[in-house]
Write a protein that holds these residues in place. Structure first.
Motif, PDB file in Angstrom:
ATOM      1  N   LYS A  32       0.818  -1.221   0.000  1.00  0.00           N
ATOM      2  CA  LYS A  32       0.000   0.000   0.000  1.00  0.00           C
ATOM      3  C   LYS A  32       0.850   1.269   0.000  1.00  0.00           C
ATOM      4  N   GLN A  33       2.060   1.184  -0.481  1.00  0.00           N
ATOM      5  CA  GLN A  33       2.908   2.358  -0.614  1.00  0.00           C
ATOM      6  C   GLN A  33       3.353   2.507  -2.061  1.00  0.00           C
ATOM      7  N   SER A  34       3.876   3.675  -2.368  1.00  0.00           N
ATOM      8  CA  SER A  34       4.307   3.914  -3.740  1.00  0.00           C
ATOM      9  C   SER A  34       5.713   3.375  -3.963  1.00  0.00           C
ATOM     10  N   LEU A  35       6.203   3.547  -5.163  1.00  0.00           N
ATOM     11  CA  LEU A  35       7.523   3.044  -5.520  1.00  0.00           C
ATOM     12  C   LEU A  35       8.618   3.923  -4.942  1.00  0.00           C
ATOM     13  N   GLN A  94      -1.349   0.476 -11.984  1.00  0.00           N
ATOM     14  CA  GLN A  94      -0.744  -0.684 -11.352  1.00  0.00           C
ATOM     15  C   GLN A  94      -1.822  -1.588 -10.773  1.00  0.00           C
ATOM     16  N   LEU A 144      -0.940   5.748 -10.706  1.00  0.00           N
ATOM     17  CA  LEU A 144       0.238   6.455 -10.208  1.00  0.00           C
ATOM     18  C   LEU A 144       0.608   7.604 -11.129  1.00  0.00           C
ATOM     19  N   ALA A 146       1.826   8.936  -4.278  1.00  0.00           N
ATOM     20  CA  ALA A 146       1.414   7.758  -3.510  1.00  0.00           C
ATOM     21  C   ALA A 146       0.353   6.928  -4.221  1.00  0.00           C
ATOM     22  N   GLN A 168      -6.145   4.673  -5.436  1.00  0.00           N
ATOM     23  CA  GLN A 168      -6.723   3.341  -5.637  1.00  0.00           C
ATOM     24  C   GLN A 168      -8.168   3.493  -6.080  1.00  0.00           C
TER      25      GLN A 168
END
Lengths: 117, 111
Positions: free
Chosen positions: A41-44, B38, B87, B103, B106
Motif C-alpha cells: 500500500k505504498q508507492s515506488l 498498477q 500512479l 502515492a 486506488q
C-alpha cells in the motif's frame, strides 16, 4: 514493444542467504535501468540507477554493499540482495528507459516478490 | 526537491460513473509528467506522458490533462476492469532521468 521481464517472479529464502533478481529488456536495448522497491500500500521507492558498463548510482539511504547491481549488457541488469534479512522482504520492480534524452519513458517489469524467513 | 501529491487516496465508483483523479506537482523544470496504472502484485503499466501545459492525451476511457501545477486523469464511464491504482510521476530538469512518484489513487469500480 517495450517489454521488460523479471525473474524470478517470487522467491522465498532463509535469512543470511543471497538472492539474485534479473531484469531484461526483451525487444529493445536499455542503456539505463532503474530498481525500485515497494512496500504494501505504498508507492515506488527508487533504490538505484543502473547504467550499462558503469557502476550503479544509489539513492541516499540505500546500502550499496547490500544491494549489488550489475548492468553487464544492454538488455540485462541484475540486483543481488546479499545476506538477506526479514526486513528486506518486499516487492522489487525494475524499469528500463526507452527513447531519447528528454523524451524517454520508463517501462516496468512485472516485479519480484521477495520473502525472507 | 520534486514533489507529487495525488488525491483522493481512494475512490469507489459505480460502473458508468465518471470521475477525475488529481496529481499536484512541484518540480524544477518539468521534463515530463507520467501516468501509470498498477494492478495488485504487478509492475506499473505505462499510460501517458504529458510535456507541456494544455496538452491532453486519451486512451479508451482515460483522458489525461496537464496544467502548470497539476494533472488530471479523467475516467469516463468506467468499467470494473478499470479498477487499479493509478500512479502519477514527474521528471524534472535536474533529475537525471529519475521519476518522482506520488502515492497513487486506488480506484475500485463496482458493477
Amino acid at each position: 514493444g517495450a517489454v521488460v521481464s523479471q525473474h524470478p517472479s517470487w522467491v522465498i529464502c532463509k535469512s543470511g542467504t543471497s538472492v539474485k533478481i534479473e531484469c531484461r529488456s526483451l525487444d529493445f536495448q536499455a542503456t539505463t535501468m532503474f530498481w525500485y522497491r515497494q512496500f504494501p500500500k505504498q508507492s515506488l521507492m527508487l533504490m538505484a540507477t543502473s547504467n550499462e558498463g558503469s557502476k550503479a548510482t544509489y539513492e541516499q539511504g540505500v546500502e550499496k554493499d547490500k544491494f549489488l547491481i550489475n548492468h553487464a549488457s544492454l538488455t540485462l541488469s541484475t540486483l543481488t540482495v546479499t545476506s538477506a534479512h526479514p526486513e528486506d522482504s518486499s516487492f522489487y520492480i525494475c524499469s528500463a528507459r526507452v527513447g531519447g534524452v528528454g523524451t524517454d519513458t520508463q517501462y516496468f517489469g512485472p516485479g519480484t516478490r521477495l520473502t525472507v524467513l | 526537491e520534486d514533489q507529487v501529491t495525488q488525491s483522493p487516496e481512494a475512490l469507489r465508483l459505480q460502473e458508468g460513473e465518471s470521475s477525475s483523479l488529481n496529481c499536484s506537482y512541484t518540480v524544477s523544470g518539468l521534463r515530463g509528467l507520467f501516468w501509470y496504472r498498477q494492478d495488485p502484485g504487478k509492475g506499473p503499466e505505462f499510460l501517458f506522458t504529458l510535456y507541456s501545459a494544455g496538452e491532453e492525451k486519451e486512451k479508451e476511457r482515460l483522458k489525461a490533462t496537464l496544467t502548470k501545477k497539476e494533472s488530471f486523469l479523467h475516467i469516463t464511464a468506467p468499467k470494473p476492469e478499470d479498477s487499479a491504482t493509478y500512479l502519477c510521476a514527474v521528471r524534472g530538469t535536474d533529475s537525471w532521468g529519475k521519476l518522482q512518484f506520488g502515492a497513487g489513487t486506488q480506484v475500485v469500480v463496482t458493477p
